[in-house]
Design a protein around this motif. Sequence first.
Motif, PDB file in Angstrom:
ATOM      1  N   LEU A 237     -53.476  -3.529  64.481  1.00 45.35           N
ATOM      2  CA  LEU A 237     -53.764  -4.703  65.126  1.00 45.35           C
ATOM      3  C   LEU A 237     -53.025  -4.469  66.640  1.00 45.35           C
ATOM      4  CD1 LEU A 237     -54.045  -7.585  65.306  1.00 45.35           C
ATOM      5  CD2 LEU A 237     -51.889  -8.130  64.281  1.00 45.35           C
ATOM      6  N   GLY A 238     -52.086  -3.796  66.988  1.00 43.29           N
ATOM      7  CA  GLY A 238     -51.554  -3.763  68.124  1.00 43.29           C
ATOM      8  C   GLY A 238     -52.642  -2.674  68.939  1.00 43.29           C
ATOM      9  N   ARG A 239     -53.101  -1.782  68.525  1.00 44.62           N
ATOM     10  CA  ARG A 239     -54.226  -1.189  69.172  1.00 44.62           C
ATOM     11  C   ARG A 239     -55.245  -2.270  69.660  1.00 44.62           C
ATOM     12  NH1 ARG A 239     -59.137   0.991  68.918  1.00 44.62           N
ATOM     13  NH2 ARG A 239     -59.584   0.239  67.015  1.00 44.62           N
ATOM     14  N   LEU A 240     -55.753  -2.900  68.665  1.00 46.36           N
ATOM     15  CA  LEU A 240     -56.950  -3.644  69.106  1.00 46.36           C
ATOM     16  C   LEU A 240     -56.463  -4.773  70.078  1.00 46.36           C
ATOM     17  CD1 LEU A 240     -58.188  -4.484  65.263  1.00 46.36           C
ATOM     18  CD2 LEU A 240     -59.302  -3.341  67.143  1.00 46.36           C
ATOM     19  N   LEU A 241     -55.403  -5.289  70.107  1.00 49.26           N
ATOM     20  CA  LEU A 241     -54.870  -6.208  71.032  1.00 49.26           C
ATOM     21  C   LEU A 241     -54.814  -5.519  72.334  1.00 49.26           C
ATOM     22  CD1 LEU A 241     -52.004  -8.129  68.929  1.00 49.26           C
ATOM     23  CD2 LEU A 241     -54.395  -9.039  69.773  1.00 49.26           C
ATOM     24  N   THR A 242     -54.283  -4.368  72.465  1.00 48.02           N
ATOM     25  CA  THR A 242     -54.182  -3.582  73.805  1.00 48.02           C
ATOM     26  C   THR A 242     -55.754  -3.411  74.087  1.00 48.02           C
ATOM     27  OG1 THR A 242     -52.271  -2.372  73.129  1.00 48.02           O
ATOM     28  CG2 THR A 242     -53.454  -1.389  74.708  1.00 48.02           C
ATOM     29  N   GLU A 243     -56.474  -3.064  73.332  1.00 50.05           N
ATOM     30  CA  GLU A 243     -57.770  -2.621  73.778  1.00 50.05           C
ATOM     31  C   GLU A 243     -58.472  -3.975  74.331  1.00 50.05           C
ATOM     32  OE1 GLU A 243     -61.279  -2.178  70.769  1.00 50.05           O
ATOM     33  OE2 GLU A 243     -60.806  -0.010  71.233  1.00 50.05           O
ATOM     34  N   SER A 244     -58.052  -5.232  73.967  1.00 51.89           N
ATOM     35  CA  SER A 244     -58.557  -6.435  74.489  1.00 51.89           C
ATOM     36  C   SER A 244     -57.773  -7.133  75.709  1.00 51.89           C
ATOM     37  CB  SER A 244     -58.837  -7.383  73.598  1.00 51.89           C
ATOM     38  OG  SER A 244     -59.728  -6.949  72.270  1.00 51.89           O
ATOM     39  N   ASP A 245     -56.573  -6.086  76.123  1.00 53.02           N
ATOM     40  CA  ASP A 245     -55.968  -6.601  77.214  1.00 53.02           C
ATOM     41  C   ASP A 245     -55.124  -7.884  76.810  1.00 53.02           C
ATOM     42  OD1 ASP A 245     -54.617  -6.074  79.612  1.00 53.02           O
ATOM     43  OD2 ASP A 245     -56.166  -7.344  80.667  1.00 53.02           O
ATOM     44  N   LYS A 246     -54.715  -8.055  75.676  1.00 55.39           N
ATOM     45  CA  LYS A 246     -54.024  -9.216  75.547  1.00 55.39           C
ATOM     46  C   LYS A 246     -52.489  -9.143  75.433  1.00 55.39           C
ATOM     47  CE  LYS A 246     -57.590 -11.077  74.185  1.00 55.39           C
ATOM     48  NZ  LYS A 246     -58.242 -12.084  75.068  1.00 55.39           N
ATOM     49  N   ALA A 247     -51.711 -10.144  75.667  1.00 52.41           N
ATOM     50  CA  ALA A 247     -50.239 -10.051  75.871  1.00 52.41           C
ATOM     51  C   ALA A 247     -49.756 -10.320  74.462  1.00 52.41           C
ATOM     52  CB  ALA A 247     -49.611 -11.248  76.754  1.00 52.41           C
ATOM     53  N   PHE A 248     -48.897  -9.338  74.172  1.00 54.27           N
ATOM     54  CA  PHE A 248     -48.160  -9.325  72.562  1.00 54.27           C
ATOM     55  C   PHE A 248     -46.923  -8.410  72.690  1.00 54.27           C
ATOM     56  CE2 PHE A 248     -50.821  -5.368  72.293  1.00 54.27           C
ATOM     57  CZ  PHE A 248     -50.143  -4.774  71.428  1.00 54.27           C
ATOM     58  N   GLU A 249     -46.095  -8.689  71.802  1.00 49.61           N
ATOM     59  CA  GLU A 249     -45.050  -8.023  71.478  1.00 49.61           C
ATOM     60  C   GLU A 249     -44.822  -7.880  69.820  1.00 49.61           C
ATOM     61  OE1 GLU A 249     -41.101 -10.079  72.461  1.00 49.61           O
ATOM     62  OE2 GLU A 249     -42.591 -10.852  74.141  1.00 49.61           O
ATOM     63  N   PHE A 250     -44.442  -6.639  69.581  1.00 47.66           N
ATOM     64  CA  PHE A 250     -44.245  -6.725  68.006  1.00 47.66           C
ATOM     65  C   PHE A 250     -42.819  -6.012  67.707  1.00 47.66           C
ATOM     66  CE2 PHE A 250     -48.916  -5.925  66.522  1.00 47.66           C
ATOM     67  CZ  PHE A 250     -49.245  -7.175  66.981  1.00 47.66           C
ATOM     68  N   HIS A 251     -42.233  -6.478  66.568  1.00 51.29           N
ATOM     69  CA  HIS A 251     -41.062  -5.762  66.016  1.00 51.29           C
ATOM     70  C   HIS A 251     -41.090  -5.833  64.767  1.00 51.29           C
ATOM     71  CE1 HIS A 251     -39.127  -6.879  70.056  1.00 51.29           C
ATOM     72  NE2 HIS A 251     -40.016  -8.113  69.902  1.00 51.29           N
ATOM     73  N   THR A 252     -40.839  -4.658  64.263  1.00 52.07           N
ATOM     74  CA  THR A 252     -40.666  -4.089  62.807  1.00 52.07           C
ATOM     75  C   THR A 252     -39.405  -3.882  62.376  1.00 52.07           C
ATOM     76  OG1 THR A 252     -43.093  -3.472  63.023  1.00 52.07           O
ATOM     77  CG2 THR A 252     -41.814  -2.598  61.034  1.00 52.07           C
ATOM     78  N   TYR A 253     -38.921  -4.262  61.187  1.00 56.94           N
ATOM     79  CA  TYR A 253     -37.548  -3.948  60.831  1.00 56.94           C
ATOM     80  C   TYR A 253     -37.565  -3.217  59.655  1.00 56.94           C
ATOM     81  CZ  TYR A 253     -36.880  -8.441  63.572  1.00 56.94           C
ATOM     82  OH  TYR A 253     -36.896  -9.296  64.607  1.00 56.94           O
ATOM     83  N   PRO A 254     -36.679  -2.038  59.825  1.00 62.49           N
ATOM     84  CA  PRO A 254     -36.594  -1.152  58.637  1.00 62.49           C
ATOM     85  C   PRO A 254     -35.932  -1.653  57.547  1.00 62.49           C
ATOM     86  CG  PRO A 254     -35.507  -0.444  60.848  1.00 62.49           C
ATOM     87  CD  PRO A 254     -36.108  -1.729  61.041  1.00 62.49           C
ATOM     88  N   GLY A 255     -36.408  -1.397  56.458  1.00 63.33           N
ATOM     89  CA  GLY A 255     -35.705  -2.008  55.158  1.00 63.33           C
ATOM     90  C   GLY A 255     -36.234  -3.277  54.724  1.00 63.33           C
ATOM     91  N   ALA A 256     -37.233  -3.797  55.511  1.00 63.44           N
ATOM     92  CA  ALA A 256     -37.657  -5.321  55.407  1.00 63.44           C
ATOM     93  C   ALA A 256     -39.088  -5.491  54.773  1.00 63.44           C
ATOM     94  CB  ALA A 256     -37.472  -6.236  56.523  1.00 63.44           C
ATOM     95  N   GLY A 257     -39.107  -5.932  53.628  1.00 63.77           N
ATOM     96  CA  GLY A 257     -40.170  -6.242  52.897  1.00 63.77           C
ATOM     97  C   GLY A 257     -41.013  -7.696  53.252  1.00 63.77           C
ATOM     98  N   HIS A 258     -42.043  -7.922  52.650  1.00 61.38           N
ATOM     99  CA  HIS A 258     -42.590  -9.165  52.989  1.00 61.38           C
ATOM    100  C   HIS A 258     -41.871 -10.302  52.445  1.00 61.38           C
ATOM    101  CE1 HIS A 258     -46.600 -11.132  53.597  1.00 61.38           C
ATOM    102  NE2 HIS A 258     -46.264 -11.901  52.782  1.00 61.38           N
ATOM    103  N   GLY A 259     -42.017 -11.280  53.284  1.00 67.04           N
ATOM    104  CA  GLY A 259     -41.142 -12.627  53.003  1.00 67.04           C
ATOM    105  C   GLY A 259     -39.620 -12.496  53.341  1.00 67.04           C
ATOM    106  N   PHE A 260     -39.389 -11.406  54.489  1.00 62.76           N
ATOM    107  CA  PHE A 260     -37.941 -11.634  54.829  1.00 62.76           C
ATOM    108  C   PHE A 260     -37.369 -12.691  55.540  1.00 62.76           C
ATOM    109  CE2 PHE A 260     -40.027  -9.572  58.506  1.00 62.76           C
ATOM    110  CZ  PHE A 260     -39.433  -9.940  59.507  1.00 62.76           C
ATOM    111  N   PHE A 261     -38.121 -13.732  55.794  1.00 64.61           N
ATOM    112  CA  PHE A 261     -37.623 -14.788  56.313  1.00 64.61           C
ATOM    113  C   PHE A 261     -37.322 -15.821  55.171  1.00 64.61           C
ATOM    114  CE2 PHE A 261     -39.293 -14.097  60.583  1.00 64.61           C
ATOM    115  CZ  PHE A 261     -38.360 -14.297  61.532  1.00 64.61           C
ATOM    116  N   ALA A 262     -37.852 -15.680  54.177  1.00 69.47           N
ATOM    117  CA  ALA A 262     -37.622 -16.745  52.970  1.00 69.47           C
ATOM    118  C   ALA A 262     -36.353 -16.802  52.235  1.00 69.47           C
ATOM    119  CB  ALA A 262     -38.762 -16.433  51.937  1.00 69.47           C
ATOM    120  N   VAL A 263     -35.374 -17.770  52.667  1.00 67.95           N
ATOM    121  CA  VAL A 263     -34.010 -17.803  52.008  1.00 67.95           C
ATOM    122  C   VAL A 263     -33.945 -17.806  50.663  1.00 67.95           C
ATOM    123  CG1 VAL A 263     -33.118 -18.402  54.130  1.00 67.95           C
ATOM    124  CG2 VAL A 263     -33.988 -20.282  52.682  1.00 67.95           C
ATOM    125  N   ASN A 264     -35.193 -18.615  50.062  1.00 70.22           N
ATOM    126  CA  ASN A 264     -34.818 -18.800  48.414  1.00 70.22           C
ATOM    127  C   ASN A 264     -35.714 -17.583  47.818  1.00 70.22           C
ATOM    128  OD1 ASN A 264     -37.614 -19.430  49.659  1.00 70.22           O
ATOM    129  ND2 ASN A 264     -38.105 -20.637  47.978  1.00 70.22           N
TER     130      ASN A 264
END
Length: 259
Positions: A202-229
């Motif tokens: 996804l980052g490569r495709l956005l760069t190819e299309s000259d889009k403004a973006f920033e990504f952050h990936t968290y070690p040890g985090a899985g899907h739904g890491f914001f979900a307090v419940n």
Amino acid sequence: MSDSLPGPSTGSLTATTVSLAGHGGDAIEAYLARPEGDARRGGVVVIHHMPGYDRQTKEMVRRFAESGYDAVCPNLYTREAPGAAPDDAAAVARAQGGVPDERLIGDVAGAAAYLRALPTSNGKVGVIGHCSGGRQAVLAGCATDVDAVVDCYGAFVIGPVPEGSPMKVTSLVDRLPDLGAPLLGLFGDEDTHPGPAEVAELGRLLTESDKAFEFHTYPGAGHGFFAVNRPNYNVAAANDGWERIEEFYGRHLAGGERS
């Protein structure tokens, strides 16, 4: 506090259920939260996750209001299961393949228009979503005139839906060149949908299309890491993610009227 961020909040806010015009002019239920005062401010459309228009999503709406934004979450399942409990409504929607993309676009556009019509609006609106809502936030960024997009581990933005899944969603690869707002992406490196390879692509495709973006990936985090419940809640990743969201919206939603 940076000059780009909303002004100090007293913590006082109002929250209520409203009706707004969604796709095709349909009246849909929505949850609105607003800080006290009449200062001009940005707005945030919160797209709920697949489990629906639930308590946890409404808490996020109130959090944005406490941070100084007008925030609204449209109930995307209003048509399938009006008045139903979130789990029941989500089951109906999932059995039907999920929310159709064009309807989602219309509902988010209607929610953004609702926010911009408020007397406190500075004309700027951001959108955020988690999981299925993350994909839908990217879709909204490609198809509506929002000013900032936050994708929290959006599944199937570019990857295919697993065989046998009831979900009828497709890749957004062909739409990415139309992304019209800066994008913040927050991901876990132990997630599988999207997995690290999909995030990199996804980052490569956005760069190819000259889009403004920033990504952050968290070690040890899985899907739904914001979900307090949920079991995958990751305190460190969620806390850092919230700080990044607040800073990102502070840069892109503050200030006067849109040009």
